[in-house]
Design a protein around this motif. Sequence first.
Motif, PDB file in Angstrom:
ATOM      1  N   LEU A 287     -10.879  -2.126   1.953  1.00 26.02           N
ATOM      2  CA  LEU A 287      -9.552  -1.552   2.214  1.00 26.02           C
ATOM      3  C   LEU A 287      -8.857  -1.314   0.878  1.00 26.02           C
ATOM      4  O   LEU A 287      -9.166  -1.990  -0.120  1.00 26.02           O
ATOM      5  CB  LEU A 287      -8.715  -2.518   3.075  1.00 26.02           C
ATOM      6  N   ASN A 288      -7.922  -0.384   0.880  1.00 30.67           N
ATOM      7  CA  ASN A 288      -7.174  -0.076  -0.337  1.00 30.67           C
ATOM      8  C   ASN A 288      -6.029  -1.060  -0.527  1.00 30.67           C
ATOM      9  O   ASN A 288      -5.299  -1.368   0.422  1.00 30.67           O
ATOM     10  CB  ASN A 288      -6.600   1.341  -0.270  1.00 30.67           C
ATOM     11  N   LEU A 289      -5.887  -1.504  -1.744  1.00 33.97           N
ATOM     12  CA  LEU A 289      -4.768  -2.388  -2.082  1.00 33.97           C
ATOM     13  C   LEU A 289      -3.675  -1.513  -2.711  1.00 33.97           C
ATOM     14  O   LEU A 289      -3.829  -1.014  -3.822  1.00 33.97           O
ATOM     15  CB  LEU A 289      -5.257  -3.474  -3.046  1.00 33.97           C
ATOM     16  N   LEU A 290      -2.612  -1.323  -1.956  1.00 33.83           N
ATOM     17  CA  LEU A 290      -1.534  -0.427  -2.390  1.00 33.83           C
ATOM     18  C   LEU A 290      -0.555  -1.192  -3.279  1.00 33.83           C
ATOM     19  O   LEU A 290       0.022  -2.195  -2.855  1.00 33.83           O
ATOM     20  CB  LEU A 290      -0.788   0.125  -1.171  1.00 33.83           C
ATOM     21  N   VAL A 291      -0.397  -0.712  -4.498  1.00 34.12           N
ATOM     22  CA  VAL A 291       0.515  -1.344  -5.459  1.00 34.12           C
ATOM     23  C   VAL A 291       1.609  -0.352  -5.824  1.00 34.12           C
ATOM     24  O   VAL A 291       1.310   0.763  -6.272  1.00 34.12           O
ATOM     25  CB  VAL A 291      -0.242  -1.769  -6.738  1.00 34.12           C
ATOM     26  N   ASP A 292       2.842  -0.755  -5.643  1.00 36.04           N
ATOM     27  CA  ASP A 292       3.985   0.070  -6.041  1.00 36.04           C
ATOM     28  C   ASP A 292       4.816  -0.698  -7.066  1.00 36.04           C
ATOM     29  O   ASP A 292       5.195  -1.841  -6.824  1.00 36.04           O
ATOM     30  CB  ASP A 292       4.870   0.400  -4.830  1.00 36.04           C
ATOM     31  N   TRP A 293       5.098  -0.032  -8.169  1.00 36.85           N
ATOM     32  CA  TRP A 293       5.925  -0.642  -9.231  1.00 36.85           C
ATOM     33  C   TRP A 293       7.234   0.124  -9.255  1.00 36.85           C
ATOM     34  O   TRP A 293       7.225   1.336  -9.511  1.00 36.85           O
ATOM     35  CB  TRP A 293       5.169  -0.553 -10.559  1.00 36.85           C
ATOM     36  N   ASN A 294       8.320  -0.582  -8.982  1.00 38.87           N
ATOM     37  CA  ASN A 294       9.655   0.040  -8.896  1.00 38.87           C
ATOM     38  C   ASN A 294       9.646   1.277  -8.000  1.00 38.87           C
ATOM     39  O   ASN A 294      10.213   2.318  -8.333  1.00 38.87           O
ATOM     40  CB  ASN A 294      10.175   0.394 -10.295  1.00 38.87           C
TER      41      ASN A 294
END
Lengths: 323, 323
Positions: free
Chosen positions: B216-223
């Motif tokens: 599965l994709n690990l979704l990372v959002d920065w700000n």
Amino acid sequence: MKLASLDLGGRDGRLVVVSRDLRRAVAATGIAETLQAALDDWAVAEPRLLALSAALEAGTAPDAFAFDPAKALAPLPRAWQWLDGSAFHAHGELMAKVFGITNPHHDKPLMYQGMSHRFIAPTAPVPLPTEADGIDFEGEFAVVTGDVSMGTDADTARAHIRLVMLVNDWSLRVPGRAEMETGFGWVQAKPACSAAPIAVTPDELGESWADGRIHLNLLVDWNGARFGAANGGAMGFCFGQLIAHAARTRDLCAGTIIGSGTVSNENYRQVGSSCIAERRGIEMLDEGAARTGFMRFGDRVRMEVLHDGQSVFGAIDQEVVKG
Amino acid sequence: MKLASLDLGGRDGRLVVVSRDLRRAVAATGIAETLQAALDDWAVAEPRLLALSAALEAGTAPDAFAFDPAKALAPLPRAWQWLDGSAFHAHGELMAKVFGITNPHHDKPLMYQGMSHRFIAPTAPVPLPTEADGIDFEGEFAVVTGDVSMGTDADTARAHIRLVMLVNDWSLRVPGRAEMETGFGWVQAKPACSAAPIAVTPDELGESWADGRIHLNLLVDWNGARFGAANGGAMGFCFGQLIAHAARTRDLCAGTIIGSGTVSNENYRQVGSSCIAERRGIEMLDEGAARTGFMRFGDRVRMEVLHDGQSVFGAIDQEVVKG
């Protein structure tokens, strides 16, 4: 005050207060089931444990019984955190000379995070997979902290020391070299440590607890022969400094155990060593090659600390066996 | 089955079973007070928790209530052991090219022992001492094991995986470089990790749990801006191999958490990265110098994993603050 955890079921043992002469004990029933529980709520538990200890010494503790170290687990059979320093400069400088293991940051202690989910009982056999790993002991002093906030300085940190322990930091030297090269530190090279049965409050050490150091000899016997009797007072960084180093970027929780690293003195040729690697290093310097081998299955190692002729922590006395 | 620990007093939270859609929960009262207690006695607890989970899904669980992720702690607010691998070859090879961080033992995973006495709650602020440390996140998958005996092989180890988690392995890059040079591994560079609120049994992942990997994709959002969406299926070593590596010279206890290391894919220029250090490495390769800075106080990072459009673990969503 002296505390121990007896093997009475459960993964954490049952907390008991032990008499100064290590002959009698009394369960801390109604105060704390386990040492970790006492540390989690120390402000409440400590005065009640102290009162129980005083009653035990006075012979008035109900239900006191003979203390049998063979039934003791490690004081914390599992701990939330074990951070081991390398605070004895004599050892560090020898390792640097012989193995090129240097600390590029001399103003900071060397420290690694070790496994803490098990500390082996003081007289239990120690199962390890193979002699080819280079099985070694490391005799160390350690302290157990209360809760320590991130950024606590060394002086303040010293006040958070709850207990003092005696630890054998088992080390596997062959995987150890390979793991150091990765920069990630040790996993396979550092299996579970062993601990002496009794943890003591610092005041039990009298004048031997000074400057955040334990000024007592750590007696190490390998297969019945004295191997080392180095003094803990020679720590280059004191326990307060080690705690402050550990707490620079994290809170420490109650029950954190901080190790001194292998106890070592400048006159190691006279007093001996607390690990085989150091003895081998001396041989390499003096004789050009190491002649002392590492431990074999069936070997025993014993560690103890005396104060006025009395065993402080009880003894670690264990056989290494094929796991 | 989905499990969480709610902040209802105590250092370990209170175990609840959470519905698949993360909307409802029910306390595991009478089964286990805490997730660690359930893991300590999993053979007894698991079937009872499964029955409670089935009742929750069927709408027949008494005393079910709305699940509020803001009241969740990490699934294990403190764990006995956290061993973090570095199992994604794309990341490892990039770090080797850029920083000269190499694994001299390619047949073995890189792994370090990290602090485990605290996993930060998924929406709690993350206090760190200074921006000058080079504050970075690392998005990772992790598994929680049962008891694993020393010497367990990789295939057998996979059967000891109890739960899967989503972890942010906070990393301080400036002390990190210095600590790697010592060979002792990381202490100051690796403060407490954060964890998403829900731990799930592997069957919850359906076909996305295969070969000991989470595809599965690990979704990372920065700000608020997407930073990475790398897929966990690219692990070079699977979780079974990581567990076996960890267990070569030690037993692992129930509740051991094993991390994958930063999730990373060969096409990181397309899918992005799970840590800033990797993005900076790509910039150094492509542009000759890193232009992305590390995190500042007030920055936020969010991590989440979707499966068929549904959040699997809930989200990590945190602000970094001056500690």
